[in-house]
Design a protein around this motif. Structure first.
Motif, mmCIF file in Angstrom:
data_model
loop_
_atom_site.group_PDB
_atom_site.id
_atom_site.type_symbol
_atom_site.label_atom_id
_atom_site.label_comp_id
_atom_site.label_asym_id
_atom_site.label_seq_id
_atom_site.Cartn_x
_atom_site.Cartn_y
_atom_site.Cartn_z
ATOM 1 N N PHE A 195 12.342 11.961 -0.036
ATOM 2 C CA PHE A 195 11.482 11.660 1.132
ATOM 3 C C PHE A 195 10.104 11.000 0.505
ATOM 4 N N ASN A 196 9.500 11.976 -0.459
ATOM 5 C CA ASN A 196 7.984 11.690 -0.876
ATOM 6 C C ASN A 196 8.348 10.549 -1.993
ATOM 7 N N ILE A 197 9.213 10.280 -2.732
ATOM 8 C CA ILE A 197 9.531 9.168 -3.644
ATOM 9 C C ILE A 197 9.292 7.847 -2.788
ATOM 10 N N MET A 198 10.215 7.698 -1.642
ATOM 11 C CA MET A 198 10.353 6.721 -0.658
ATOM 12 C C MET A 198 8.909 6.279 -0.268
ATOM 13 N N VAL A 199 8.527 7.294 0.277
ATOM 14 C CA VAL A 199 6.873 7.065 1.123
ATOM 15 C C VAL A 199 5.774 6.798 -0.326
ATOM 16 N N GLY A 200 6.064 7.434 -1.229
ATOM 17 C CA GLY A 200 4.932 6.969 -2.247
ATOM 18 C C GLY A 200 5.169 5.589 -2.841
ATOM 19 N N ILE A 201 6.260 5.157 -2.936
ATOM 20 C CA ILE A 201 6.770 3.721 -3.408
ATOM 21 C C ILE A 201 6.212 2.857 -2.306
ATOM 22 N N GLY A 202 6.575 3.234 -1.293
ATOM 23 C CA GLY A 202 6.197 2.238 -0.057
ATOM 24 C C GLY A 202 4.506 2.137 0.076
ATOM 25 N N SER A 203 3.964 3.227 -0.080
ATOM 26 C CA SER A 203 2.476 3.096 -0.278
ATOM 27 C C SER A 203 1.966 2.190 -1.320
ATOM 28 N N LEU A 204 2.627 2.235 -2.443
ATOM 29 C CA LEU A 204 2.146 1.660 -3.700
ATOM 30 C C LEU A 204 2.140 0.064 -3.331
ATOM 31 N N LEU A 205 3.499 0.026 -2.672
ATOM 32 C CA LEU A 205 3.908 -1.573 -2.429
ATOM 33 C C LEU A 205 2.662 -2.313 -1.442
ATOM 34 N N ILE A 206 2.222 -1.499 -0.287
ATOM 35 C CA ILE A 206 1.085 -2.056 0.544
ATOM 36 C C ILE A 206 -0.133 -2.133 -0.199
ATOM 37 N N VAL A 207 -0.599 -1.193 -1.043
ATOM 38 C CA VAL A 207 -1.702 -1.381 -2.031
ATOM 39 C C VAL A 207 -1.679 -2.372 -2.886
#
Length: 453
Positions: free
Chosen positions: A323-335
């Motif tokens: 779950f944290n990998i998913m959220v972390g990558i998603g946040s990176l894509l927004i940035v």
């Protein structure tokens, strides 16, 4: 490995491979439609070339997505007969309607591929719109079965028999809308950033300022805008998902956040891994109260912990890491999206830093990894239930044994298919270079419509 684990592994391998093509198959039509709309508005032939080249990619990927989807459907019946008995009686609507959605997608994609230059511009837009709708509908309808597994509705068991069946109540189960939105937005993120990875790589390989460089730069900016919008939308939908889990599947929420004790002002654990023995998230960062706020829009919201449930009903604790990998990558894509748009549109700088372009090259594969982690979290987080609190995965599984050889066989076949599709894509686009497509497009479209490129 016991037979149940082997059955889960076999089906999980099939779905893990198929879902890559299915997800890109939803996201890519939106990119094609957006490029076609931009061409109709600006008459910039770069966009019509993008649309046509992405269409070829879509067709090649569809050639793998369809057979692997068929394999998944067959394995559902063979590996999970108990589950399919319930689905056949209670939840047949998504499968039936999906046939028509796929028919619309395939029909109008054929029209666009073979007749785009012979039909009116508005008909091209209508065709692509119906392709995008058909692709999205197929994904949403099939995913609705997954939503039903988490929040079953429209029937009940009485003395082991299925009674009071209401297919529409099952179809519009409590998590239908939040799941449908999450599937749609995440597919559009994956589709956009897969395109962006290719565009960034081509920019790194092209000479700055050339026509080819500018072509890929336009594709990249389209990626950043579309991908950024839907990455942000996915994050918003994630908040809705947390509230739905808090209400309907509290064990999954507790496992995803590594929460063992029921409490208000529950912390949100970022990173780390869940230790079953010490009942804590090691090496993680806790933000006090944030989980309670996400679950119920109030820091006073009481969030149930895993210790409220028998340990045999706990989901696997590794879902916290996924779950944290998913959220972390998603946040990176927004940035990444925000940086790219600010750099180009606000700061008015034309040349992206090489480090940023290499980050974008990695963004497509990372988006796929995030999607896979999300699906594993969603499915494993429901364990040990195949239909939440009504049918266990063991009850739904086949009684057949000796399935191990099938895992090796199918894995080998998927490796061949994956290698083949990459080889075909590389061969096709090596033979059909951007500069050749641009030249042909100029000869065909400029005399008719002019060009702003």
């Amino acid at each position: 490995m016991d037979d149940l684990l082997i059955a889960r592994t076999l089906f999980g391998t099939t779905m893990g491979f198929h879902i890559i093509f299915a997800t890109i198959g939803v996201g890519l039509p939106l990119m094609i439609l957006t490029a076609e709309l931009l061409y109709q508005k600006t008459k910039d032939i770069d966009y019509v070339v993008m649309a046509k080249r992405w269409t070829k990619t879509f067709a090649i990927l569809l050639g793998v997505g369809i057979p692997t989807g068929t394999i998944a459907a067959v394995q559902l019946s063979l590996l999970w007969p108990g589950f399919m008995e319930v689905i056949g009686r209670v939840m047949p609507l998504p499968f039936q309607i999906e046939i028509y959605a796929f028919f619309i997608e395939a029909l109008f994609m054929s029209i666009y591929v073979y007749a785009a230059d012979r039909i009116a511009p508005w008909m091209r837009i209508v065709s692509l719109t119906l392709v995008a709708i058909g692709a999205l509908a197929s994904a949403v309808l099939i995913t609705n079965v997954h939503a039903f597994q988490g929040t079953p509705a429209g029937f009940r068991f009485e003395n082991g028999e299925i009674v009071d069946v209401d297919p529409w109540a099952a179809f519009f189960n409590p998590s239908f809308y939040v799941t449908a939105k999450h599937v749609a937005t995440s597919a559009y993120v994956v589709g956009a950033f897969v395109v962006g990875s290719v565009a960034a790589f081509k920019m790194l390989r092209s000479e700055y300022g050339t026509k080819i460089y500018k072509f890929h730069q336009k594709a990249l900016m389209l990626t950043l805008i579309v991908g950024g919008i839907f990455a942000f939308s996915t994050a918003i939908n994630g908040h809705e998902s947390a509230q739905y889990l808090h209400k309907y599947q509290p064990e999954k929420l507790a496992a995803a956040e590594g929460l063992f004790e029921t409490q208000s002002h529950a912390p949100l654990a970022i990173g780390g891994f869940t230790d079953r023995e010490t009942q804590e998230v090691k090496w993680g960062i806790e933000i006090p109260g944030l989980l309670s706020f996400l679950a119920g829009d109030s820091f006073d919201t009481v969030v149930k912990g895993l210790n409220d449930y028998p340990e045999e009903l706990w989901p696997p604790l590794f879902v916290h890491t996924l779950f944290n990998i998913m959220v972390g990558i998603g946040s990176l894509l927004i940035v990444i999206s925000i940086f790219g748009v600010v750099w180009k549109k606000i700061m008015k700088k034309d040349r992206f830093p090489k480090l940023f372009l290499w980050t974008l090259v990695a963004a497509g594969p990372l988006a796929i990894i995030a999607m896979e982690c999300g699906w594993i979290t969603a499915c494993s987080g429901r364990q040990p239930w195949v239909i939440y609190r009504l049918m266990s995965t063991a009850e739904a599984s086949t009684t057949a044994s000796n399935l191990g050889i099938l895992i090796a066989s199918f894995s080998f076949m998927y490796a061949i298919l994956g290698t083949a599709v990459v080889a075909v894509l590389l061969y096709y686009f090596k033979k059909n270079k951007v500069e050749d497509d641009l030249r042909r497009a100029e000869e065909k479209y400029v005399p008719l419509y002019g060009s702003n490129s």
